[in-house]
Design an enzyme around this catalytic site. Structure first.
Site, PDB file in Angstrom:
ATOM      1  N   ARG A  49      11.427   3.422   3.131  1.00 56.29           N
ATOM      2  CA  ARG A  49      10.994   2.472   4.173  1.00 56.29           C
ATOM      3  C   ARG A  49      12.190   1.590   4.479  1.00 56.29           C
ATOM      4  O   ARG A  49      12.886   1.127   3.569  1.00 56.29           O
ATOM      5  CB  ARG A  49       9.834   1.621   3.685  1.00 56.29           C
ATOM      6  CG  ARG A  49       9.595   0.439   4.608  1.00 56.29           C
ATOM      7  CD  ARG A  49       8.328  -0.264   4.332  1.00 56.29           C
ATOM      8  NE  ARG A  49       7.185   0.551   4.716  1.00 56.29           N
ATOM      9  CZ  ARG A  49       5.932   0.107   4.715  1.00 56.29           C
ATOM     10  NH1 ARG A  49       5.675  -1.132   4.353  1.00 56.29           N
ATOM     11  NH2 ARG A  49       4.943   0.895   5.065  1.00 56.29           N
ATOM     12  N   LYS A  51      26.379  -3.162  -0.712  1.00 57.76           N
ATOM     13  CA  LYS A  51      27.834  -2.985  -0.809  1.00 57.76           C
ATOM     14  C   LYS A  51      28.386  -2.226   0.394  1.00 57.76           C
ATOM     15  O   LYS A  51      29.572  -1.929   0.455  1.00 57.76           O
ATOM     16  CB  LYS A  51      28.172  -2.191  -2.081  1.00 57.76           C
ATOM     17  CG  LYS A  51      27.692  -2.830  -3.363  1.00 57.76           C
ATOM     18  CD  LYS A  51      28.106  -1.966  -4.554  1.00 57.76           C
ATOM     19  CE  LYS A  51      27.467  -2.430  -5.832  1.00 57.76           C
ATOM     20  NZ  LYS A  51      27.607  -1.430  -6.905  1.00 57.76           N
ATOM     21  N   HIS A  89       5.503   5.956  11.384  1.00 53.33           N
ATOM     22  CA  HIS A  89       4.931   5.848  10.034  1.00 53.33           C
ATOM     23  C   HIS A  89       4.013   7.067   9.862  1.00 53.33           C
ATOM     24  O   HIS A  89       2.791   6.939   9.877  1.00 53.33           O
ATOM     25  CB  HIS A  89       4.161   4.532   9.921  1.00 53.33           C
ATOM     26  CG  HIS A  89       3.833   4.104   8.524  1.00 53.33           C
ATOM     27  ND1 HIS A  89       3.953   4.931   7.425  1.00 53.33           N
ATOM     28  CD2 HIS A  89       3.382   2.913   8.047  1.00 53.33           C
ATOM     29  CE1 HIS A  89       3.592   4.250   6.343  1.00 53.33           C
ATOM     30  NE2 HIS A  89       3.238   3.030   6.689  1.00 53.33           N
ATOM     31  N   ARG A 136       0.797  -1.222   0.000  1.00 56.27           N
ATOM     32  CA  ARG A 136       0.000   0.000   0.000  1.00 56.27           C
ATOM     33  C   ARG A 136       0.833   1.278   0.000  1.00 56.27           C
ATOM     34  O   ARG A 136       0.564   2.200  -0.757  1.00 56.27           O
ATOM     35  CB  ARG A 136      -0.894   0.062   1.256  1.00 56.27           C
ATOM     36  CG  ARG A 136      -2.236  -0.539   1.099  1.00 56.27           C
ATOM     37  CD  ARG A 136      -2.689  -1.072   2.438  1.00 56.27           C
ATOM     38  NE  ARG A 136      -1.804  -2.160   2.809  1.00 56.27           N
ATOM     39  CZ  ARG A 136      -1.996  -3.414   2.425  1.00 56.27           C
ATOM     40  NH1 ARG A 136      -3.055  -3.744   1.762  1.00 56.27           N
ATOM     41  NH2 ARG A 136      -1.134  -4.362   2.737  1.00 56.27           N
ATOM     42  N   THR A 137       1.818   1.342   0.880  1.00 52.86           N
ATOM     43  CA  THR A 137       2.552   2.598   1.020  1.00 52.86           C
ATOM     44  C   THR A 137       3.254   2.928  -0.296  1.00 52.86           C
ATOM     45  O   THR A 137       3.167   4.043  -0.805  1.00 52.86           O
ATOM     46  CB  THR A 137       3.558   2.502   2.185  1.00 52.86           C
ATOM     47  OG1 THR A 137       2.832   2.161   3.363  1.00 52.86           O
ATOM     48  CG2 THR A 137       4.279   3.813   2.413  1.00 52.86           C
TER      49      THR A 137
HETATM   50  C1  NCD Z   1       1.877  -1.017   8.106  1.00 55.38           C
HETATM   51  C2  NCD Z   1       3.386  -0.864   8.240  1.00 55.38           C
HETATM   52  O1  NCD Z   1       4.116  -1.134   7.283  1.00 55.38           O
HETATM   53  O2  NCD Z   1       3.771  -0.439   9.317  1.00 55.38           O
HETATM   54  N1  NCD Z   1       1.475  -1.209   6.792  1.00 55.38           N
HETATM   55  C3  NCD Z   1       1.168  -0.111   6.043  1.00 55.38           C
HETATM   56  O3  NCD Z   1       2.027   0.692   5.729  1.00 55.38           O
HETATM   57  N2  NCD Z   1      -0.117   0.099   5.731  1.00 55.38           N
HETATM   58  C4  NCD Z   1       1.272  -1.988   9.052  1.00 55.38           C
HETATM   59  C5  NCD Z   1       1.820  -3.379   9.114  1.00 55.38           C
HETATM   60  O4  NCD Z   1       2.697  -3.778   8.353  1.00 55.38           O
HETATM   61  O5  NCD Z   1       1.308  -4.123   9.966  1.00 55.38           O
END
Ligand code: NCD
Length: 311
Positions: free
Chosen positions: A110, A89, A138, A59-60
């Site tokens: 991320r 590396k 997040h 999703r992100t």
């Molecule tokens: C979440 C995350 O990556 O922290 N997912 C997301 O970005 N919607 C929640 C999760 O992974 O449980």
């Protein structure tokens, strides 16, 4: 128009003032209406977003990339960043940040390590957005969660919101509890003892005067909840797989619990779900989790346009 968000990194949710959060909400509503009207936007024409995902994401990543494309911008990304990029590396994130600005106008990262987004941002002259740093924060998820509450409930003040599940390792609830504590909200934290919200999150909130109850029974928490925010037990953060096995079924929200809860309950989840919400809840009118995921697009459009000064 340039605003105070122009050129800014978004690493922790508390980096944004409430005015700035409101500005993101208003801008997201504007883009959402434009999308619904079928408008083709070129707000970010000629701009490039770099996505660096060192941890799995659906999703992100998709919603950031969709957001950029919907604004008429372009996306470059490092596929499988962990194994195929210079990180393998031994390059530091600071150095990776140094070249980001030579390639792109804004970046999303991320990464499994807390503090990694900050390290990239320290190296980069272009704005860096944290798409999740380990069990840290997040912040863009918190913004789309707030946007979802506003859309589903029409307000935030006066609500009781229960955050349930893995509050220790879940970064979404770290950012969201922080954001909601700026409003007149009662927060219930429902988790097994082992997965309680860390003191480093709760203490500053309590010092700020936030109304917080820590509770072990989800059913009890649901008696007075207007919103419940379920989360996945974060398997990848457990050192001991047996502990994960023992805790993974801790909270399962099923239809019977929803029917016994306060009328009008809104159910949210950042997704992906494993087993925390039974599928028999999906056709309940207040099951908002897929709408919540879709809200990621206008909210991330707003943020991208604001930090690049294009909104
Ligand atoms: C979440 C995350 O990556 O922290 N997912 C997301 O970005 N919607 C929640 C999760 O992974 O449980």
């Amino acid at each position: 128009m340039t605003t105070s968000l122009f050129g800014r990194d978004v690493i922790r949710i508390q980096d944004l003032s409430l005015n700035e959060v409101n500005h993101v909400m208003q801008t997201a509503l504007k883009y959402s209406s434009a999308l619904e009207a079928g408008d083709l936007l070129d707000v970010m024409k000629g701009k490039i977003l770099a996505t660096l995902f060192y941890e799995p994401s659906t999703r992100t990543r998709l919603s950031f990339e969709t957001a950029m494309l919907r604004l008429g911008g372009l996306v470059v990304s490092v596929a499988e960043a962990k194994s195929s990029s210079s990180a393998a590396k031994g390059e530091t994130l600071f150095d990776t940040g140094k070249m980001i600005e030579g390639y792109s106008d804004v970046a999303v990262i991320r990464h499994p390590v807390v503090g990694s987004a900050k390290e990239l941002a320290d190296g980069s002259g272009a704005p860096v957005i944290n798409g999740g740093d380990g069990a840290g924060q997040h912040p863009t998820q918190a913004l789309l969660d707030l946007y979802t509450i506003l859309k589903e409930k029409g307000k935030v003040d006066g609500l009781t919101v229960t955050l349930a599940g893995d509050l220790k390792n879940g970064r979404t609830v770290h950012s969201l509890s922080n954001l909601l504590s700026n409003y007149k909200v009662k927060l219930n934290f429902a988790s097994p003892k082992e997965l309680a919200m860390p003191a480093e999150i709760t203490e500053p909130l309590k010092a700020k005067g936030a109304h917080i109850s820590e509770i072990e029974s989800l059913a009890e928490a649901l008696n007075d909840s207007d919103v419940v925010y379920m989360t996945r037990i974060q398997k990848e953060r457990f050192a001991d797989p047996e502990e994960y096995e023992r805790l993974k079924g801790s909270y399962i929200l099923d239809r019977a619990m929803v029917d016994a809860a306060k009328i009008g309950l809104t159910i949210m989840h950042p997704l992906p779900r494993v087993n925390e919400i039974s599928t028999d809840v999906d056709d309940y009118a207040g099951a908002a989790y897929f709408r919540q995921a879709a809200n990621g697009v206008p909210v991330r459009m707003a943020l991208l346009a604001l930090v690049t000064g294009m909104a």
